[in-house]
Enzyme design. Structure first.
Site, PDB file in Angstrom:
ATOM      1  N   ARG A  85       0.696  -1.523   0.394  1.00  0.00           N
ATOM      2  CA  ARG A  85      -0.477  -0.351   0.070  1.00  0.00           C
ATOM      3  C   ARG A  85       1.326   0.663  -0.099  1.00  0.00           C
ATOM      4  NH1 ARG A  85      -3.280  -2.750  -1.820  1.00  0.00           N
ATOM      5  NH2 ARG A  85      -5.753  -3.399  -0.902  1.00  0.00           N
ATOM      6  N   ASP A  98       4.230   0.001  -7.255  1.00  0.00           N
ATOM      7  CA  ASP A  98       2.754  -0.788  -8.030  1.00  0.00           C
ATOM      8  C   ASP A  98       1.727  -0.021  -7.129  1.00  0.00           C
ATOM      9  OD1 ASP A  98       1.187  -1.849  -9.940  1.00  0.00           O
ATOM     10  OD2 ASP A  98       0.236  -2.413  -8.363  1.00  0.00           O
ATOM     11  N   GLU A 102      -2.777   7.164  -4.211  1.00  0.00           N
ATOM     12  CA  GLU A 102      -3.658   6.951  -5.547  1.00  0.00           C
ATOM     13  C   GLU A 102      -4.830   7.250  -5.847  1.00  0.00           C
ATOM     14  OE1 GLU A 102      -2.827   3.285  -4.923  1.00  0.00           O
ATOM     15  OE2 GLU A 102      -4.176   2.064  -5.540  1.00  0.00           O
ATOM     16  N   HIS A 109      -1.195   0.065  -9.953  1.00  0.00           N
ATOM     17  CA  HIS A 109      -2.193  -1.011  -8.630  1.00  0.00           C
ATOM     18  C   HIS A 109      -2.330  -1.904  -9.338  1.00  0.00           C
ATOM     19  CE1 HIS A 109      -3.849  -1.215  -4.496  1.00  0.00           C
ATOM     20  NE2 HIS A 109      -3.324  -2.663  -5.001  1.00  0.00           N
ATOM     21  N   GLN A 110      -1.452  -2.493 -10.297  1.00  0.00           N
ATOM     22  CA  GLN A 110      -1.849  -3.807 -11.215  1.00  0.00           C
ATOM     23  C   GLN A 110      -1.315  -5.220 -10.859  1.00  0.00           C
ATOM     24  OE1 GLN A 110       0.189  -2.098 -14.663  1.00  0.00           O
ATOM     25  NE2 GLN A 110       0.380  -4.259 -15.114  1.00  0.00           N
ATOM     26  N   ALA A 111      -0.660  -5.461  -9.558  1.00  0.00           N
ATOM     27  CA  ALA A 111       0.208  -6.410  -9.355  1.00  0.00           C
ATOM     28  C   ALA A 111      -0.897  -7.879  -9.343  1.00  0.00           C
ATOM     29  CB  ALA A 111       0.197  -6.362  -8.191  1.00  0.00           C
TER      30      ALA A 111
HETATM   31  P1  NAI Z   1      -0.994 -10.750   4.890  1.00  0.00           P
HETATM   32  O1  NAI Z   1      -2.187 -10.615   5.731  1.00  0.00           O
HETATM   33  O2  NAI Z   1      -1.303 -12.424   4.228  1.00  0.00           O
HETATM   34  O3  NAI Z   1       0.514 -10.717   5.146  1.00  0.00           O
HETATM   35  C1  NAI Z   1       0.300  -9.264   6.105  1.00  0.00           C
HETATM   36  C2  NAI Z   1       1.942  -9.753   7.070  1.00  0.00           C
HETATM   37  O4  NAI Z   1       2.366  -7.696   7.354  1.00  0.00           O
HETATM   38  C3  NAI Z   1       1.790 -10.361   8.357  1.00  0.00           C
HETATM   39  O5  NAI Z   1       2.812 -11.371   8.411  1.00  0.00           O
HETATM   40  C4  NAI Z   1       1.737  -9.407   8.649  1.00  0.00           C
HETATM   41  O6  NAI Z   1       2.391  -9.877  10.690  1.00  0.00           O
HETATM   42  C5  NAI Z   1       2.567  -8.500   8.402  1.00  0.00           C
HETATM   43  N1  NAI Z   1       2.930  -6.784   9.168  1.00  0.00           N
HETATM   44  C6  NAI Z   1       1.855  -6.818  10.088  1.00  0.00           C
HETATM   45  N2  NAI Z   1       2.227  -5.529  10.274  1.00  0.00           N
HETATM   46  C7  NAI Z   1       3.356  -5.647   9.921  1.00  0.00           C
HETATM   47  C8  NAI Z   1       4.720  -4.426  10.200  1.00  0.00           C
HETATM   48  N3  NAI Z   1       4.709  -3.147  11.421  1.00  0.00           N
HETATM   49  N4  NAI Z   1       5.612  -5.027   9.820  1.00  0.00           N
HETATM   50  C9  NAI Z   1       6.267  -5.818   9.375  1.00  0.00           C
HETATM   51  N5  NAI Z   1       5.872  -6.925   8.508  1.00  0.00           N
HETATM   52  C10 NAI Z   1       3.993  -6.289   9.145  1.00  0.00           C
HETATM   53  O7  NAI Z   1      -1.188 -10.122   3.216  1.00  0.00           O
HETATM   54  P2  NAI Z   1      -1.304 -10.846   2.028  1.00  0.00           P
HETATM   55  O8  NAI Z   1      -1.999 -11.151   1.381  1.00  0.00           O
HETATM   56  O9  NAI Z   1       0.668 -11.157   2.083  1.00  0.00           O
HETATM   57  O10 NAI Z   1      -0.851  -9.106   2.006  1.00  0.00           O
HETATM   58  C11 NAI Z   1      -0.216  -7.952   1.971  1.00  0.00           C
HETATM   59  C12 NAI Z   1      -0.150  -6.449   1.720  1.00  0.00           C
HETATM   60  O11 NAI Z   1      -0.336  -6.669   0.112  1.00  0.00           O
HETATM   61  C13 NAI Z   1      -1.810  -6.235   1.305  1.00  0.00           C
HETATM   62  O12 NAI Z   1      -1.865  -6.065   2.804  1.00  0.00           O
HETATM   63  C14 NAI Z   1      -2.188  -5.167   0.490  1.00  0.00           C
HETATM   64  O13 NAI Z   1      -2.072  -4.481   1.356  1.00  0.00           O
HETATM   65  C15 NAI Z   1      -1.369  -5.705  -0.184  1.00  0.00           C
HETATM   66  N6  NAI Z   1      -1.623  -6.117  -2.004  1.00  0.00           N
HETATM   67  C16 NAI Z   1      -1.653  -5.361  -3.013  1.00  0.00           C
HETATM   68  C17 NAI Z   1      -2.185  -5.790  -3.868  1.00  0.00           C
HETATM   69  C18 NAI Z   1      -1.307  -5.086  -5.553  1.00  0.00           C
HETATM   70  O14 NAI Z   1      -2.508  -5.130  -6.579  1.00  0.00           O
HETATM   71  N7  NAI Z   1      -0.610  -4.044  -5.538  1.00  0.00           N
HETATM   72  C19 NAI Z   1      -2.616  -6.983  -4.383  1.00  0.00           C
HETATM   73  C20 NAI Z   1      -3.212  -7.224  -3.134  1.00  0.00           C
HETATM   74  C21 NAI Z   1      -2.403  -7.319  -2.109  1.00  0.00           C
END
Ligand code: NAI
Length: 337
Positions: free
Chosen positions: A233, A257, A262, A294-296
């Site tokens: 994000r 991304d 945005e 934001h196309q990942a």
């Molecule tokens: P997830 O919930 O599986 O993993 C997030 C990880 O971040 C967890 O292990 C959590 O403990 C960790 N975390 C929380 N606070 C933290 C901190 N202060 N420092 C370091 N790590 C911390 O989420 P997932 O599915 O891996 O997605 C990650 C992020 O990717 C989402 O929150 C979303 O914002 C973003 N995303 C972006 C997309 C895109 O198209 N660009 C698509 C899907 C998700």
């Protein structure tokens, strides 16, 4: 059910229509984002389906509740745009798609990295102009380099595995370490990650703790010439501080991304009107910055999975089945099991 989709784009409609074939929900696709000004367009719906840049603040939620809406189906994983306390208070259920293809996002982060490191974007533009000069196109071998991953959830996990495949040393920072992560991934303090990594990739959610985690101090601690990737994000990165670091030549290259401002820019065509956002325009002026809009997540696999899970969530609400993908106060920092 009658469902209004906000911020709906043509590429989503085929997978959603296919997944709806045997369900027959009544869908209205609106290209407009959900905001305080557009919330009235939900009139008559029983549920709304939202995406990453729709506004789900208290005012919008109160308006939705007054229209009788009791379900918000997010067709994304992140929910930083949601006032969860207000939703709970108003009795609105919010469901999401926690995982649809972590590989899609991790692979996009790798695509940004490879493109930036080997200057593919610049080389491609040159060759199209008939310029085959190699000046300024020197990259480095990924093999043997140190990669730092911030957030080792689903996507960080996939990214780690790919980078191990390249022969990189992988460091990770996460307040909730994952015991099942691939062999060879070493958890370290944030500061160690900052100072040792040649490449840093962000895969943590946007929370008050992660907001501007990459600020001036963090950029100063990073290795000179390191590459920063952000597919999580935009709010994790202080863009103004990033620009200063790019200007000084400290940060080597940046692949984004996502961008903290945005909403209202991404997912739209501004090619005729021109960009009004000066920070983004400045970012785009650097040859060592690569931005995608934001196309990942944007693969056919991911879109099909998003549609399927979104309807499973809606069906569960309709039939009174447990909402396994509900966002609750516990979702903010999910315990790892
Ligand atoms: P997830 O919930 O599986 O993993 C997030 C990880 O971040 C967890 O292990 C959590 O403990 C960790 N975390 C929380 N606070 C933290 C901190 N202060 N420092 C370091 N790590 C911390 O989420 P997932 O599915 O891996 O997605 C990650 C992020 O990717 C989402 O929150 C979303 O914002 C973003 N995303 C972006 C997309 C895109 O198209 N660009 C698509 C899907 C998700």
């Amino acid at each position: 059910m009658r469902i209004v989709f906000f911020d709906a784009h043509s590429y989503e409609q085929d997978p959603f229509n296919a997944a709806n074939k045997e369900r027959n929900h009544q869908i209205t696709y609106l290209s407009t984002r959900l905001t305080r000004d557009t919330v009235r367009l939900a009139q008559g719906a029983e549920a709304v389906c939202c995406f990453v840049n729709d506004t789900l603040d208290r005012t919008v939620l109160e308006n939705l509740a007054s229209q009788g809406i009791r379900l918000i189906a997010l067709r994304c994983a992140g929910f930083n745009n949601l006032d969860l306390a207000a939703a709970v208070e108003l009795g609105i259920n919010v469901v999401r798609v926690p995982a649809y293809s972590p590989h899609a996002v991790a692979e996009h982060a790798v695509a940004l990295l490879l493109c930036l490191n080997r200057k593919i974007h610049r080389a491609s533009a040159r060759v199209r102009e008939g310029n085959f000069s190699l000046e300024g196109l020197v990259g480095f071998d990924l093999y043997g380099k140190t990669v730092g991953i911030v957030g080792t959830g689903r996507i960080g996990h996939c990214f780690a595995a790919i980078m191990r495949g390249f022969g990189c040393e992988v460091l990770a920072f996460d307040p909730t370490p994952d015991v099942d992560i691939a062999n060879g991934v070493r958890y370290v303090d944030f500061d160690v990650l900052l100072t040792q990594a040649d490449i840093i990739s962000l895969h943590a959610p946007l929370t008050p703790q992660t907001h501007h985690m990459f600020n001036r101090g963090a950029f100063e601690r990073m290795k000179r010439g390191a590459i920063l990737l952000n597919t999580s994000r935009g709010g994790l990165v202080d863009t103004a501080a990033l620009i200063k670091s790019l200007k000084s030549g400290h940060v080597g290259a940046v692949g984004l991304d996502v961008y903290e401002r945005e909403a209202g820019i991404f997912f739209e065509d501004w090619s005729s009107a021109g960009l009004q956002d000066d920070l983004l325009a400045r970012l785009l002026s650097f040859p060592n910055v690569l931005v995608t809009g934001h196309q990942a997540f944007l693969t056919d696999t991911a879109l099909t999975n998003i549609a399927q899970t979104t309807f499973e969530n809606i069906d569960a609400f309709q039939t009174g089945a447990p909402l396994v993908n509900a966002i609750t106060p516990q979702s903010v920092l999910p315990p790892r099991v």
